[in-house]
Design an enzyme around this catalytic site. Structure first.
Site, PDB file in Angstrom:
ATOM      1  N   GLU A  36       0.830  -1.195   0.000  1.00  0.00           N
ATOM      2  CA  GLU A  36       0.000   0.000   0.000  1.00  0.00           C
ATOM      3  C   GLU A  36       0.871   1.255   0.000  1.00  0.00           C
ATOM      4  O   GLU A  36       0.574   2.234  -0.672  1.00  0.00           O
ATOM      5  CB  GLU A  36      -0.891  -0.004   1.245  1.00  0.00           C
ATOM      6  CG  GLU A  36      -2.358   0.013   0.913  1.00  0.00           C
ATOM      7  CD  GLU A  36      -3.180  -0.199   2.154  1.00  0.00           C
ATOM      8  OE1 GLU A  36      -3.366   0.762   2.916  1.00  0.00           O
ATOM      9  OE2 GLU A  36      -3.616  -1.353   2.362  1.00  0.00           O
ATOM     10  N   PHE A  37       1.949   1.161   0.764  1.00  0.00           N
ATOM     11  CA  PHE A  37       2.878   2.284   0.814  1.00  0.00           C
ATOM     12  C   PHE A  37       3.472   2.527  -0.573  1.00  0.00           C
ATOM     13  O   PHE A  37       3.526   3.651  -1.069  1.00  0.00           O
ATOM     14  CB  PHE A  37       3.987   2.012   1.835  1.00  0.00           C
ATOM     15  CG  PHE A  37       4.917   3.169   2.014  1.00  0.00           C
ATOM     16  CD1 PHE A  37       4.576   4.221   2.852  1.00  0.00           C
ATOM     17  CD2 PHE A  37       6.117   3.229   1.318  1.00  0.00           C
ATOM     18  CE1 PHE A  37       5.416   5.306   3.004  1.00  0.00           C
ATOM     19  CE2 PHE A  37       6.965   4.314   1.464  1.00  0.00           C
ATOM     20  CZ  PHE A  37       6.606   5.358   2.316  1.00  0.00           C
ATOM     21  N   SER A  83      34.428  -5.697  10.703  1.00  0.00           N
ATOM     22  CA  SER A  83      35.239  -5.496   9.510  1.00  0.00           C
ATOM     23  C   SER A  83      36.621  -6.089   9.802  1.00  0.00           C
ATOM     24  O   SER A  83      36.814  -6.701  10.852  1.00  0.00           O
ATOM     25  CB  SER A  83      35.278  -3.998   9.274  1.00  0.00           C
ATOM     26  OG  SER A  83      36.130  -3.715   8.234  1.00  0.00           O
ATOM     27  N   LEU A  84      37.560  -5.928   8.911  1.00  0.00           N
ATOM     28  CA  LEU A  84      38.894  -6.491   9.139  1.00  0.00           C
ATOM     29  C   LEU A  84      39.934  -5.379   9.162  1.00  0.00           C
ATOM     30  O   LEU A  84      39.831  -4.410   8.414  1.00  0.00           O
ATOM     31  CB  LEU A  84      39.255  -7.460   8.007  1.00  0.00           C
ATOM     32  CG  LEU A  84      38.497  -8.779   7.951  1.00  0.00           C
ATOM     33  CD1 LEU A  84      38.770  -9.475   6.628  1.00  0.00           C
ATOM     34  CD2 LEU A  84      38.889  -9.678   9.115  1.00  0.00           C
ATOM     35  N   GLU A 114      42.555 -17.234   3.068  1.00  0.00           N
ATOM     36  CA  GLU A 114      41.421 -17.235   2.126  1.00  0.00           C
ATOM     37  C   GLU A 114      41.510 -16.057   1.165  1.00  0.00           C
ATOM     38  O   GLU A 114      42.237 -15.105   1.420  1.00  0.00           O
ATOM     39  CB  GLU A 114      40.110 -17.072   2.919  1.00  0.00           C
ATOM     40  CG  GLU A 114      40.005 -18.002   4.070  1.00  0.00           C
ATOM     41  CD  GLU A 114      38.818 -17.676   4.971  1.00  0.00           C
ATOM     42  OE1 GLU A 114      38.178 -16.621   4.777  1.00  0.00           O
ATOM     43  OE2 GLU A 114      38.549 -18.491   5.849  1.00  0.00           O
ATOM     44  N   LYS A 116      40.199 -12.656  -0.325  1.00  0.00           N
ATOM     45  CA  LYS A 116      39.376 -11.539   0.150  1.00  0.00           C
ATOM     46  C   LYS A 116      38.513 -11.080  -1.017  1.00  0.00           C
ATOM     47  O   LYS A 116      38.995 -10.423  -1.943  1.00  0.00           O
ATOM     48  CB  LYS A 116      40.252 -10.403   0.681  1.00  0.00           C
ATOM     49  CG  LYS A 116      39.440  -9.245   1.225  1.00  0.00           C
ATOM     50  CD  LYS A 116      40.274  -8.382   2.125  1.00  0.00           C
ATOM     51  CE  LYS A 116      39.651  -7.051   2.510  1.00  0.00           C
ATOM     52  NZ  LYS A 116      38.250  -6.833   2.298  1.00  0.00           N
ATOM     53  N   LYS A 290      43.165 -15.928   8.956  1.00  0.00           N
ATOM     54  CA  LYS A 290      42.367 -16.095  10.177  1.00  0.00           C
ATOM     55  C   LYS A 290      42.985 -17.158  11.062  1.00  0.00           C
ATOM     56  O   LYS A 290      43.331 -18.243  10.570  1.00  0.00           O
ATOM     57  CB  LYS A 290      40.936 -16.544   9.800  1.00  0.00           C
ATOM     58  CG  LYS A 290      40.177 -15.547   8.974  1.00  0.00           C
ATOM     59  CD  LYS A 290      38.817 -16.084   8.537  1.00  0.00           C
ATOM     60  CE  LYS A 290      38.073 -15.048   7.704  1.00  0.00           C
ATOM     61  NZ  LYS A 290      36.879 -15.596   7.058  1.00  0.00           N
ATOM     62  N   LYS A 314      46.013  -6.652   1.903  1.00  0.00           N
ATOM     63  CA  LYS A 314      45.423  -6.115   0.668  1.00  0.00           C
ATOM     64  C   LYS A 314      46.464  -5.944  -0.429  1.00  0.00           C
ATOM     65  O   LYS A 314      47.547  -5.405  -0.179  1.00  0.00           O
ATOM     66  CB  LYS A 314      44.772  -4.755   0.947  1.00  0.00           C
ATOM     67  CG  LYS A 314      43.614  -4.851   1.928  1.00  0.00           C
ATOM     68  CD  LYS A 314      42.298  -4.423   1.397  1.00  0.00           C
ATOM     69  CE  LYS A 314      42.110  -3.003   1.073  1.00  0.00           C
ATOM     70  NZ  LYS A 314      40.716  -2.664   0.807  1.00  0.00           N
ATOM     71  N   CYS A 408      30.548  19.060 -31.924  1.00  0.00           N
ATOM     72  CA  CYS A 408      30.601  17.606 -32.067  1.00  0.00           C
ATOM     73  C   CYS A 408      31.724  17.236 -33.042  1.00  0.00           C
ATOM     74  O   CYS A 408      31.787  17.786 -34.144  1.00  0.00           O
ATOM     75  CB  CYS A 408      29.254  17.094 -32.592  1.00  0.00           C
ATOM     76  SG  CYS A 408      29.279  15.346 -33.018  1.00  0.00           S
ATOM     77  N   CYS A 411      29.886  15.791 -36.390  1.00  0.00           N
ATOM     78  CA  CYS A 411      29.050  16.569 -37.310  1.00  0.00           C
ATOM     79  C   CYS A 411      29.227  18.073 -37.156  1.00  0.00           C
ATOM     80  O   CYS A 411      28.677  18.854 -37.922  1.00  0.00           O
ATOM     81  CB  CYS A 411      27.579  16.207 -37.125  1.00  0.00           C
ATOM     82  SG  CYS A 411      26.916  16.759 -35.552  1.00  0.00           S
ATOM     83  N   CYS A 426      25.290  15.762 -28.270  1.00  0.00           N
ATOM     84  CA  CYS A 426      25.198  16.346 -29.600  1.00  0.00           C
ATOM     85  C   CYS A 426      23.723  16.303 -29.999  1.00  0.00           C
ATOM     86  O   CYS A 426      23.120  15.239 -30.064  1.00  0.00           O
ATOM     87  CB  CYS A 426      26.030  15.532 -30.603  1.00  0.00           C
ATOM     88  SG  CYS A 426      25.605  15.888 -32.308  1.00  0.00           S
TER      89      CYS A 426
HETATM   90  S1  IVH Z   1      35.834 -12.337   7.461  1.00  0.00           S
HETATM   91  C1  IVH Z   1      34.997 -10.968  11.538  1.00  0.00           C
HETATM   92  N1  IVH Z   1      36.580 -13.367   5.152  1.00  0.00           N
HETATM   93  O1  IVH Z   1      36.162  -7.953   3.799  1.00  0.00           O
HETATM   94  C2  IVH Z   1      35.571 -11.107  10.183  1.00  0.00           C
HETATM   95  N2  IVH Z   1      35.754 -11.151   5.190  1.00  0.00           N
HETATM   96  O2  IVH Z   1      37.459  -5.642   4.974  1.00  0.00           O
HETATM   97  C3  IVH Z   1      34.645 -10.666   9.168  1.00  0.00           C
HETATM   98  N3  IVH Z   1      35.642 -10.105   2.991  1.00  0.00           N
HETATM   99  O3  IVH Z   1      33.405  -6.883   5.703  1.00  0.00           O
HETATM  100  C4  IVH Z   1      35.074 -10.824   7.806  1.00  0.00           C
HETATM  101  N4  IVH Z   1      36.423 -11.819   1.845  1.00  0.00           N
HETATM  102  O4  IVH Z   1      32.997  -7.973   3.404  1.00  0.00           O
HETATM  103  C5  IVH Z   1      36.086 -12.300   5.802  1.00  0.00           C
HETATM  104  N5  IVH Z   1      37.263 -14.396   3.205  1.00  0.00           N
HETATM  105  C6  IVH Z   1      36.753 -13.350   3.824  1.00  0.00           C
HETATM  106  C7  IVH Z   1      36.392 -12.174   3.144  1.00  0.00           C
HETATM  107  C8  IVH Z   1      35.912 -11.084   3.870  1.00  0.00           C
HETATM  108  C9  IVH Z   1      35.955 -10.583   1.779  1.00  0.00           C
HETATM  109  C10 IVH Z   1      35.175  -8.738   3.240  1.00  0.00           C
HETATM  110  C11 IVH Z   1      33.986  -8.624   4.161  1.00  0.00           C
HETATM  111  C12 IVH Z   1      34.433  -7.728   5.262  1.00  0.00           C
HETATM  112  C13 IVH Z   1      35.543  -6.985   4.599  1.00  0.00           C
HETATM  113  C14 IVH Z   1      36.508  -6.420   5.614  1.00  0.00           C
END
Ligand code: IVH
Length: 667
Positions: A36-37, A83-84, A114, A116, A290, A314, A408, A411, A426
């Site tokens: 509805e909204f 986040s990391l 792993e 990223k 990790k 990174k 242009c 043309c 153009c």
């Molecule tokens: S673990 C508590 N594993 O990277 C740990 N994050 O810069 C939480 N990301 O917000 C994240 N690949 O969006 C983890 N193999 C991976 C990842 C990963 C990508 C992203 C994720 C996180 C960001 C942090």
């Protein structure tokens, strides 16, 4: 839907929407159903289209976007989404190793290494194996409920099976777009005259925030999982086991993982990934390291933003410097000009680069990029190289700021700024050779009339010789004219002419796409074709008819409406039809099962998705008969909103009554 007739009524509607919106966002209260909204908002958009003079800067439509993600509930995460911490060198990774030693008190630990993934972090909840809810990271404490869009992701299982499926499973993963899907999407956007996404990550983020899941489904996102909450309670002891567990449940998991004990092993993995980076089908921006043991992880805990037990390493985006030889302008099909960097060829991340887009005038001005500069170009492992900056020390004396040409390049027309946009256009739609070339190549392209034997080189020659100007001219080409083209001999001439002839039988959706209507890509063309059923019906649709179609917004509706009401376009379409092009609606497969053969229908009330005429047409196409008065012989009454006496009569006579939804499901 309430009809708004006066400015006062319009203001009241704005007020009403704000009222529900505030309740929703500030008090977490939903006093009306979402549909509805949405209907209120759609009505507002419609009124604003009809009365642009009423639109106030405080209208709810003016804030759709950042702060007002209408349709998405804010949801608190059961566990914060962390986040990391980032590292950028081997030394920094060594520091991480040292910290872990200190915190665990152990000389040796195991680590899970792993990829990223460079996408959008999401948290997903499965209850008894059923996918229930998915939420973006947001600020880490709460995010947007994007469940409907996540459901469109094809590699996301909506149901998990097996003895190991727990009551509640809270997962962490990454939504991303593969390079292939990203390129497809941008190509399509280009053909629709839309802005391009700069990278797959932005495209994935933008897609998850789309309010129309049907549109999201077309975008083809993917998901990968790398984490879960409460592993220990599920009897899982390490991060490595988490990967295995997720795998066994049938969830998509990370491709490359490695268990490592020493910094050298971690480094070897980083090098391996760096080498493979350019051949992966998606973007990554590094690796994640990790601590493997979940009990140790729990002991170490987290700061308020990042866990102490993990770190990201990174990769730097791969960069190169080269000379900017020139800035040229590319003229698009709709006349929009894009500045392009012409570079001294340089090898970068697996390929030689000689051109890079500069997006628009503002971008070049902001970065003050000048012809003759040494420029830094970057390829973040993704597909499109970009010019990051000029290297100021390299600047030759006397160099001047770049300026968007006034005329242009194709043309010579005076260029115009598109009101409210950064784009420059153009305006010489029919006379600009570059635009004609773009339009014609689009017209004969694969998603259009599909005349494979008519390539760009041939079109350029045909344009130069004045044999063609508009699409319909293609169908008037003579053997003699084609014979004048370079490289065309008896056989290729015949091929081209028969290719042109064969293209006349075309499906309505491809024909619509070929016409190059702004904002109409293949998906929208298919939708329009299905809903209208014929070119004639589509041409006669009003803005409202178009707007009523589920999946058609204001932008598409007005673009289609304006296109078909422009006499020049009408004229061209008539010419195409006159030379024998016959677009036809091709019924989808399985259609025969839903025949209305021999059934009599009466229509009453107002329908949301169809005009009465369209509904009648759909019935007739399926072999049914439409009658205006109801009798015992009537099989079905299709009853829309505010149905009156016919509905009562149908009830009296025991005639089957179909709602619009039911009718829809028969189609
Ligand atoms: S673990 C508590 N594993 O990277 C740990 N994050 O810069 C939480 N990301 O917000 C994240 N690949 O969006 C983890 N193999 C991976 C990842 C990963 C990508 C992203 C994720 C996180 C960001 C942090």
């Amino acid at each position: 839907m309430e009809k708004i007739r006066t400015k006062e009524e319009y203001d009241l509607l704005c007020q009403k929407i704000w009222h529900y919106n505030t309740l929703y966002y500030s008090k977490n209260r939903s006093d009306i159903p979402d549909e509805e909204f949405d209907a209120l908002l759609k009505n507002l958009e419609k009124v604003e289209h009809e009365h642009p003079e009423w639109v106030s800067p405080n209208s709810p439509t003016q804030r759709v976007g950042e702060s007002l993600t209408i349709g998405f509930k804010t949801v608190k995460h059961a566990h914060p989404m962390l986040s990391l911490a980032n590292t950028y060198s081997k030394e920094e990774v060594e520091d991480f190793f040292e910290r872990i030693k200190k915190l665990t008190g152990r000389e040796n630990s195991s680590f899970s290494c792993e990829l990223k993934m460079d996408g959008i972090a999401v948290s997903l909840i499965y209850e008894k194996g059923d996918f229930k809810q998915g939420v973006t990271r947001g600020d880490g404490k709460q995010g947007d409920d994007i469940t409907v869009n996540l459901k469109t992701i094809r590699n996301l299982p909506l149901k998990l099976y097996g003895a190991q499926v727990p009551e509640i499973l809270e997962l962490r993963g990454e939504v991303f777009m593969t390079h292939a899907s990203f390129q497809r999407l941008n190509k399509q956007r280009e053909s629709e005259g839309e802005d391009l996404f700069q990278n797959p990550r932005n495209a994935a983020g933008g897609t998850l925030k789309l309010l129309d899941p049907k549109q999201a489904a077309h975008r083809d996102l993917s998901i990968i999982f790398y984490g879960l909450q409460d592993g220990l309670r599920l009897g899982i002891r390490t991060q490595t086991e988490i990967h295995d567990y997720l795998n066994q449940l049938g969830l998509p998991t990370l491709e490359l993982t490695k268990s490592a004990q020493t910094i050298d092993e971690v480094w070897a993995f980083a090098e391996e990934v760096r080498l493979k980076r350019n051949s992966l089908p998606f973007d990554i921006d590094g690796i994640v390291i990790k601590l493997d043991d979940l009990k140790e992880q729990a002991k170490l805990g987290a700061t308020n933003k990042t866990p102490r037990w993990a770190v990201a390493y990174k990769f730097q985006a791969e960069k190169a410097t080269t000379e900017l030889l020139d800035i040229t302008l590319q003229v698009g099909r709709t006349g929009i000009l894009t500045p392009v960097a012409e570079l001294a060829p340089v090898f970068l991340a697996g390929s030689t680069i000689a051109r890079a887009t500069l997006h628009n005038e503002d971008e070049v001005m902001r970065k003050d990029i000048r012809i003759g500069d040494l420029v830094l170009i970057e390829k973040g492992g993704d597909v499109i190289p970009k010019v990051v900056a000029s290297i100021p020390e390299s600047r030759k004396s006397g160099s001047k700021r770049w300026q968007m040409p006034e005329f242009c390049p194709s043309c010579g027309s005076s260029l115009e700024r598109v009101p409210g946009e950064v784009a420059i256009r153009c305006p010489n739609i029919s006379g600009c050779p570059a635009q004609s070339l773009r339009r014609l190549t689009h017209f004969v392209g694969k998603g259009g009339m599909d005349i494979a034997s008519l390539g760009v080189k041939a079109i350029i020659q045909l344009l130069e010789k004045g044999f063609i100007k508009t699409p319909s001219d293609i169908y008037q080409l003579t053997k003699k004219e084609v014979a004048e083209l370079e490289g065309f001999k008896e056989k290729s001439i015949q091929n081209l002419l028969s290719g042109i002839e064969a293209s006349k039988e075309v499906s309505l959706d491809r024909f619509l796409h070929a016409l190059g209507i702004k904002h109409v890509g293949l998906g929208t063309a298919e939708l329009l074709s299905k809903k209208a059923g014929s070119l004639e019906a589509l041409q006669e649709m009003t803005f409202e008819d178009l707007y009523k179609i589920d999946g058609v917004g204001e932008k598409v509706a007005s673009s289609v409406f304006e296109f078909f009401n422009d006499p020049k376009n009408r004229n061209e379409i008539n010419k195409l039809l006159a030379v024998g092009v016959s677009p036809s609606f091709q019924k989808p497969q399985g259609f025969e099962n839903h025949s209305f053969k021999g059934k009599t229908f009466v229509l009453t009330g107002s329908l949301d998705k169809y005009t009465r005429d369209n509904a009648a047409k759909l019935i007739k196409e399926r072999g049914g008969v439409v009658s205006s008065s109801i009798s015992k012989k009537t099989h079905y009454l299709l009853a829309g909103k505010e149905a009156g006496s016919k509905l009562d009569k149908a009830k009296d006579l025991g005639v089957t009554i179909l709602s619009e939804e039911e009718f829809d499901s028969y189609l």
